[in-house]
Enzyme design. Structure first.
Site, PDB file in Angstrom:
ATOM      1  N   ARG A  37      46.602  22.532  35.087  1.00 55.08           N
ATOM      2  CA  ARG A  37      47.264  22.470  36.411  1.00 55.08           C
ATOM      3  C   ARG A  37      46.327  22.814  37.557  1.00 55.08           C
ATOM      4  O   ARG A  37      46.761  23.371  38.576  1.00 55.08           O
ATOM      5  CB  ARG A  37      48.487  23.390  36.472  1.00 55.08           C
ATOM      6  N   ARG A  41      49.866  22.446  43.214  1.00 50.99           N
ATOM      7  CA  ARG A  41      50.366  23.118  44.406  1.00 50.99           C
ATOM      8  C   ARG A  41      49.545  24.292  44.892  1.00 50.99           C
ATOM      9  O   ARG A  41      49.751  24.764  46.005  1.00 50.99           O
ATOM     10  CB  ARG A  41      51.815  23.562  44.173  1.00 50.99           C
ATOM     11  N   ARG A  50      50.416  15.081  49.138  1.00 51.49           N
ATOM     12  CA  ARG A  50      51.740  14.798  48.565  1.00 51.49           C
ATOM     13  C   ARG A  50      52.850  14.710  49.613  1.00 51.49           C
ATOM     14  O   ARG A  50      53.976  14.355  49.264  1.00 51.49           O
ATOM     15  CB  ARG A  50      52.094  15.903  47.563  1.00 51.49           C
ATOM     16  N   ASP A  86      51.772  13.213  34.550  1.00 47.23           N
ATOM     17  CA  ASP A  86      52.707  14.161  33.958  1.00 47.23           C
ATOM     18  C   ASP A  86      53.098  13.653  32.587  1.00 47.23           C
ATOM     19  O   ASP A  86      53.043  12.451  32.315  1.00 47.23           O
ATOM     20  CB  ASP A  86      53.955  14.336  34.831  1.00 47.23           C
ATOM     21  N   TYR A 161      62.620  17.771  26.094  1.00 51.17           N
ATOM     22  CA  TYR A 161      63.173  17.383  27.404  1.00 51.17           C
ATOM     23  C   TYR A 161      64.243  16.315  27.254  1.00 51.17           C
ATOM     24  O   TYR A 161      65.263  16.336  27.945  1.00 51.17           O
ATOM     25  CB  TYR A 161      62.066  16.885  28.336  1.00 51.17           C
TER      26      TYR A 161
END
Ligand code: CP3
Length: 351
Positions: A37, A41, A50, A86, A161
């Site tokens: 990661r 962010r 973004r 992702d 998921y």
């Protein structure tokens, strides 16, 4: 490429980037480091890029995905880029209704719970991956010698998921399905393995020089369940690139009891989370397997002296293994000061 840990030094490979040297079980002059990661962010330039673009949309715009992939390499001088995408992108490309909800994670519109749900799901074929190929090519053109790591979700984490419909703490519904209806579970897992395998293959053919299979939630399984109901499908996913000569990293969290099974599923390198010291992980793996890890992400927010001592300890314990790539024990928290990451890279490179 498997069992390369004990390869003798090959003079022809002297010039390989430190990351690939370490993944091959050698000790490059500079200890390589990158962060799961790292693109995301914690970087102001990421948040700017973004602006107004949804997470999955940004993954499918080649110029944007390439730019975001390159940002942490420019800023931190890490030893690898990880492709900005992702684990659910292949689901979206296959036409499955999935969104990434900020602060939550992947949300599947129609969770897959029954044999009939799986029948419908497996009708979805892998979609056109042209945007992925284009983005990888743009990245590789800019990267020079720094390798790009491709990745995919392991079938169990993807299935978790799909069955739960959203992030879950204990993955009860997925664990129920594997026992209640093993044949339906296997069909779901084969489909997920082929989807992830195709995603890996696309990235390697476009220029990725290593891959990482993320089985983030494998730690929810007992060794017995992992071995019977998850590992064979990770092997199947990795099988899609058996003919391509790139090192394969297998990572999950809470996997202290699963490390050997994860290696034996077909990995060259095992990623270790922050819970298990690397010298102990190396012992469990019989001293034959290069390791990646395992700075505790929580310590990125601690005073520098505390973090520095921890990073030195991680590097020291990593010397036990035949090769070591420094990373975090899980992803960069969004609140991380990017200056701290740059400083960790400098420290690791100086040791
Ligand atoms: O820098 C990198 O590591 C490359 C890009 C990357 C992303 N996701 C981008 C992303 C990688 C390798 C992943 C893998 C991934 N995605 C995993 C495996 C690794 C892990 O963290 O265990 C998992 C489980 C996912 C599913 C997922 N996607 C989650 C749980 C989340 C977080 C949701 C949130 O908002 O907290 C995402 C979203 C996501 N994937 C973001 C990024 C940069 C954040 C999106 C944003 O900016 O809003």
């Amino acid at each position: 490429m498997t069992n390369t840990a004990a390869l003798p030094a090959d003079p022809a490979k002297k010039a390989a980037p430190p990351l690939l040297e370490a993944y091959s079980g050698r000790r490059p002059a500079r200890t390589p480091v990158w962060f799961m990661r790292q693109a995301g962010r914690s970087l102001p330039e990421y948040r700017a890029a973004r602006q107004g673009v949804g997470m999955l949309e940004s993954c499918l715009r080649p110029d944007l995905a390439a730019e975001i992939t390159l940002q942490p390499v420019r800023r931190h001088h890490v030893d690898a880029a990880i492709f900005f995408s992702d684990i659910v992108v292949p689901l979206r490309l296959a036409g499955v209704d999935v969104e990434i909800v900020s602060g939550v994670g992947p949300v599947v519109a129609e969770p897959v719970r029954t044999a009939g749900d799986v029948d419908r799901l497996v009708q979805h074929r892998p979609g056109d991956a042209g945007a992925i190929t284009e983005a990888v090519r743009l990245v590789v053109d800019e990267l020079g010698d720094t390798p790009l790591i491709g990745f995919a979700g392991a079938p169990f984490t993807l299935a978790a998921y799909l069955v739960e419909g959203r992030p879950s703490r204990d993955h009860l519904a997925a664990r129920t399905l594997m026992h209640a209806d093993p044949e339906t579970w296997r069909r779901l897992m084969r489909w997920a393995a082929d989807l992830s395998g195709a995603f890996l293959r696309t990235q390697v053919l476009a220029g990725a020089r290593a891959v990482q299979l993320f089985d983030s939630w494998a730690g929810a399984l007992s060794l017995r369940d992992y071995t019977a109901h998850a590992a064979p499908f990770s092997t199947r996913a990795l099988g899609h690139i058996d003919d391509l000569d790139v090192p394969r990293v297998h990572f999950g969290t809470g996997t202290a009891e699963l490390l050997v099974a994860m290696r034996d599923a077909g990995a060259d390198v095992v990623g270790v989370d922050y819970r298990l010291p690397l010298d102990e992980a190396n012992r469990r793996l019989g001293g034959q397997t290069p390791l990646q890890g395992n700075i505790d992400p929580a310590l990125l927010a601690a005073p520098w002296e505390v973090l520095e001592a921890h990073v030195r300890d991680v590097v020291e314990r990593g010397r036990a293994a035949p090769g070591h790539v420094v990373n975090l024990g899980h992803g960069v928290p969004p609140t991380t000061d990017p200056g701290v990451l740059t400083r960790v890279v400098e420290l690791v490179h100086s040791l």
